[in-house]
Write an enzyme that holds these catalytic residues in place. Structure first.
Site, mmCIF file in Angstrom:
data_model
loop_
_atom_site.group_PDB
_atom_site.id
_atom_site.type_symbol
_atom_site.label_atom_id
_atom_site.label_comp_id
_atom_site.label_asym_id
_atom_site.label_seq_id
_atom_site.Cartn_x
_atom_site.Cartn_y
_atom_site.Cartn_z
ATOM 1 C CG HIS A 51 -0.207 -0.324 2.525
ATOM 2 N ND1 HIS A 51 0.683 0.914 2.917
ATOM 3 C CD2 HIS A 51 -0.294 -1.408 3.293
ATOM 4 C CE1 HIS A 51 0.930 0.249 4.245
ATOM 5 N NE2 HIS A 51 0.604 -0.995 4.377
HETATM 6 P P1 TYD Z 1 -1.546 -2.485 7.608
HETATM 7 O O1 TYD Z 1 -0.974 -1.418 7.641
HETATM 8 O O2 TYD Z 1 -2.485 -2.958 6.243
HETATM 9 O O3 TYD Z 1 -0.456 -3.601 7.838
HETATM 10 P P2 TYD Z 1 0.989 -3.814 6.883
HETATM 11 O O4 TYD Z 1 2.026 -3.844 7.931
HETATM 12 O O5 TYD Z 1 0.858 -5.101 6.181
HETATM 13 O O6 TYD Z 1 1.062 -2.754 5.984
HETATM 14 O O7 TYD Z 1 -2.446 -3.154 9.021
HETATM 15 C C1 TYD Z 1 -3.091 -4.138 9.137
HETATM 16 C C2 TYD Z 1 -4.212 -4.206 9.993
HETATM 17 O O8 TYD Z 1 -3.935 -3.489 11.270
HETATM 18 C C3 TYD Z 1 -5.353 -3.185 9.398
HETATM 19 O O9 TYD Z 1 -6.326 -3.668 9.581
HETATM 20 C C4 TYD Z 1 -5.098 -1.973 10.001
HETATM 21 C C5 TYD Z 1 -4.757 -2.271 11.523
HETATM 22 N N1 TYD Z 1 -3.810 -1.300 12.041
HETATM 23 C C6 TYD Z 1 -4.414 -0.456 13.031
HETATM 24 O O10 TYD Z 1 -5.227 -0.636 13.567
HETATM 25 N N2 TYD Z 1 -3.542 0.462 13.581
HETATM 26 C C7 TYD Z 1 -2.066 0.625 13.297
HETATM 27 O O11 TYD Z 1 -1.404 1.603 13.935
HETATM 28 C C8 TYD Z 1 -1.943 -0.168 12.207
HETATM 29 C C9 TYD Z 1 -0.369 0.291 11.612
HETATM 30 C C10 TYD Z 1 -2.399 -1.240 11.578
#
Ligand code: TYD
Length: 134
Positions: A51
């Site tokens: 993303h």
């Molecule tokens: P995401 O940022 O998509 O993970 P990645 O590390 O793979 O980029 O986050 C995964 C899930 O966690 C998503 O449902 C959002 C949640 N999340 C929070 O609630 N708070 C946060 O600070 C973060 C980073 C993620």
């Protein structure tokens, strides 16, 4: 845009009792810290990220183990390997990123310039490319 992505060395206080590193907002990283989160217990072969953020800037450190970060501005991709806790990768807003090749027991610490909001995410690569064209 990828020119603004950069590895930043952090202070390393070497000591026979063990080393110590640290960072401060605006001093070692170019933004104010609003949030930190960490990624751990990643099963072999899994990919995180996938993303871009509209506003959020990040600084990512490998606290333990190793992993790669692929940063993409829509034209060009660059791979950074993180494997020590005394430096990290600064990623400005508006860039697509993926994290891959996590070693066993790796721990990725992410320092963020914003509080969490799903609205800041661009999760569709085609949408990301369209925004980049504007
Ligand atoms: P995401 O940022 O998509 O993970 P990645 O590390 O793979 O980029 O986050 C995964 C899930 O966690 C998503 O449902 C959002 C949640 N999340 C929070 O609630 N708070 C946060 O600070 C973060 C980073 C993620």
């Amino acid at each position: 845009m990828l020119t603004h992505v950069r590895l930043i060395d952090l202070p390393k206080i070497e000591d026979y009792r063990g080393n110590l590193s640290f960072l401060e907002s605006y001093n070692h990283i170019p933004f104010e810290i609003k949030r930190t989160y960490w990624i751990y217990d990643v099963p072999g072969g899994q990919v995180r990220g996938g993303h871009a953020f509209k506003e959020q800037e990040e600084f990512i450190i490998s606290m333990s183990g190793s992993f790669d970060i692929i940063v993409d501005d829509g034209n060009e991709k660059k791979v950074y390997s993180l494997n020590r806790s005394y430096y990290g990768l600064y990623i400005p807003r508006g860039l697509w990123r993926e994290m891959r090749n996590f070693s066993t027991n790796s721990l990725a610490l992410v320092i963020s310039s914003t509080s969490f909001t799903e609205e800041d995410y661009i999760r569709d690569y085609d949408v990301f490319l369209k925004i980049k064209e504007l």
